[in-house]
Design a protein around this motif. Structure first.
Motif, PDB file in Angstrom:
ATOM      1  N   MET A   1       1.006  -1.240  -0.174  1.00 26.57           N
ATOM      2  CA  MET A   1       0.007   0.097   0.030  1.00 26.57           C
ATOM      3  C   MET A   1       0.646   1.169   0.091  1.00 26.57           C
ATOM      4  O   MET A   1       2.067   1.297   0.574  1.00 26.57           O
ATOM      5  N   ASN A   2       0.335   2.304  -0.583  1.00 24.30           N
ATOM      6  CA  ASN A   2       1.128   3.526  -0.529  1.00 24.30           C
ATOM      7  C   ASN A   2       1.430   4.265   0.813  1.00 24.30           C
ATOM      8  O   ASN A   2       0.605   3.954   1.765  1.00 24.30           O
ATOM      9  N   THR A   3       2.431   5.104   0.935  1.00 26.75           N
ATOM     10  CA  THR A   3       2.355   5.746   1.990  1.00 26.75           C
ATOM     11  C   THR A   3       1.598   7.073   1.904  1.00 26.75           C
ATOM     12  O   THR A   3       1.548   7.811   3.020  1.00 26.75           O
ATOM     13  N   SER A   4       1.091   7.250   0.990  1.00 31.96           N
ATOM     14  CA  SER A   4       0.116   8.457   0.870  1.00 31.96           C
ATOM     15  C   SER A   4      -1.246   8.299   1.551  1.00 31.96           C
ATOM     16  O   SER A   4      -1.194   7.183   1.918  1.00 31.96           O
ATOM     17  N   VAL A   5      -2.165   9.315   1.299  1.00 30.86           N
ATOM     18  CA  VAL A   5      -3.417   8.775   1.745  1.00 30.86           C
ATOM     19  C   VAL A   5      -4.071   7.458   1.304  1.00 30.86           C
ATOM     20  O   VAL A   5      -3.954   7.242   0.241  1.00 30.86           O
ATOM     21  N   HIS A 123      -3.850  -6.121   8.787  1.00 35.03           N
ATOM     22  CA  HIS A 123      -3.719  -7.374   8.475  1.00 35.03           C
ATOM     23  C   HIS A 123      -2.947  -7.788   6.981  1.00 35.03           C
ATOM     24  O   HIS A 123      -2.146  -8.784   6.940  1.00 35.03           O
ATOM     25  N   LYS A 124      -3.438  -6.919   6.146  1.00 37.70           N
ATOM     26  CA  LYS A 124      -2.771  -6.974   4.870  1.00 37.70           C
ATOM     27  C   LYS A 124      -1.201  -6.644   4.856  1.00 37.70           C
ATOM     28  O   LYS A 124      -0.215  -7.342   4.170  1.00 37.70           O
ATOM     29  N   HIS A 171      -4.584 -15.033  10.723  1.00 42.15           N
ATOM     30  CA  HIS A 171      -5.671 -14.397  10.522  1.00 42.15           C
ATOM     31  C   HIS A 171      -6.347 -13.278  11.513  1.00 42.15           C
ATOM     32  O   HIS A 171      -7.683 -12.898  11.722  1.00 42.15           O
ATOM     33  N   ALA A 172      -5.406 -13.087  12.401  1.00 43.48           N
ATOM     34  CA  ALA A 172      -5.740 -12.156  13.737  1.00 43.48           C
ATOM     35  C   ALA A 172      -6.539 -10.905  13.312  1.00 43.48           C
ATOM     36  O   ALA A 172      -6.132 -10.175  12.381  1.00 43.48           O
TER      37      ALA A 172
END
Length: 231
Positions: A1-5, A123-124, A171-172
């Motif tokens: 995932m991006n570090t942006s919004v 989780h991702k 899968h916590a």
């Protein structure tokens, strides 16, 4: 995932719900894109590259269940949180089995939704760089050495008890259905009551008060959720 919004794709044909989410998600610091049906959603996944999807099951052109099945078959691994007015266990279990990360029934509170979104996103990230030691409260699970401790004291689990706990740890924060656990621990169609017996035994070993569990939480009629790891 991006570090942006973080960008969230909302797939829902109800204008009042989209308006509620637009206000709430913006207040939480998320960017939001909207689709009113499955066709629009498919295009926006490619064009907008969202980080997470909020999916209504009752769309006008295709069922949310069919969309889930299609997206997971296409190896779209985005976290997907289902929003639905359906409260029947069958529909909820089916969505989770098809690959939804979580679900909320309408009407829902924005605070709870925001919390579920954070869990799904975390989780991702954990899947992408999974840590070998899981820690929540006094419970720790070393997935490499297969050592379980409560308050720094090692707890002896049977092979099946450990396998159930391992699936929940992996899968916590997510709801894991009975059938998912049965498939991964027993390899097939063992009776759900058999699983409940093992979970009860497991709680006796890791919970301070087994009848009021703090770690392994029951999702009635659906499955179990392990409390999320502290950050």
């Amino acid at each position: 995932m991006n570090t942006s919004v973080v960008k969230i794709l909302v797939v829902d044909d109800e204008p009042p719900i989209r308006k509620l989410l637009r206000v709430g998600l913006t207040a939480e610091g998320y960017a939001m894109v909207e689709a009113v049906n499955g066709e629009e959603a498919a295009a926006l996944i490619t064009e907008e590259k969202p980080d997470l999807i909020l999916l209504d099951l009752g769309l006008p052109d295709i069922s949310g269940h069919d969309l889930l099945e299609r997206w997971r078959a296409e190896l779209i691994e985005l976290p997907i949180v289902v929003l639905s007015s359906r409260t029947d266990e069958t529909g909820i279990v089916k969505a989770l089995e098809l690959g939804a990360d979580d679900y909320l029934t309408k009407p829902f509170g924005m605070r709870e939704l925001a919390a579920r979104i954070r869990v799904a996103l975390r989780h991702k990230l954990q899947q992408q760089g999974e840590r070998p030691i899981f820690q929540v409260g006094d419970l720790s699970v070393d997935l490499v050495k297969r050592i379980v401790k409560v308050a720094d004291k090692e707890v002896k689990l049977s092979p099946k008890e450990y396998e159930i706990l391992r699936v929940l740890v992996q899968h916590a924060g997510k709801v894991i259905t009975h059938q998912h656990i049965l498939k991964h621990v027993w390899g097939g169609s063992t009776d759900v009551q058999y699983l409940r017996v093992y979970v009860r035994q497991l709680r006796q070993k890791i919970e301070a008060t087994p009848d009021q569990p703090q770690y392994i939480l029951t999702e009635t009629g659906v499955g179990y959720r392990l409390r999320e790891q502290e950050q």
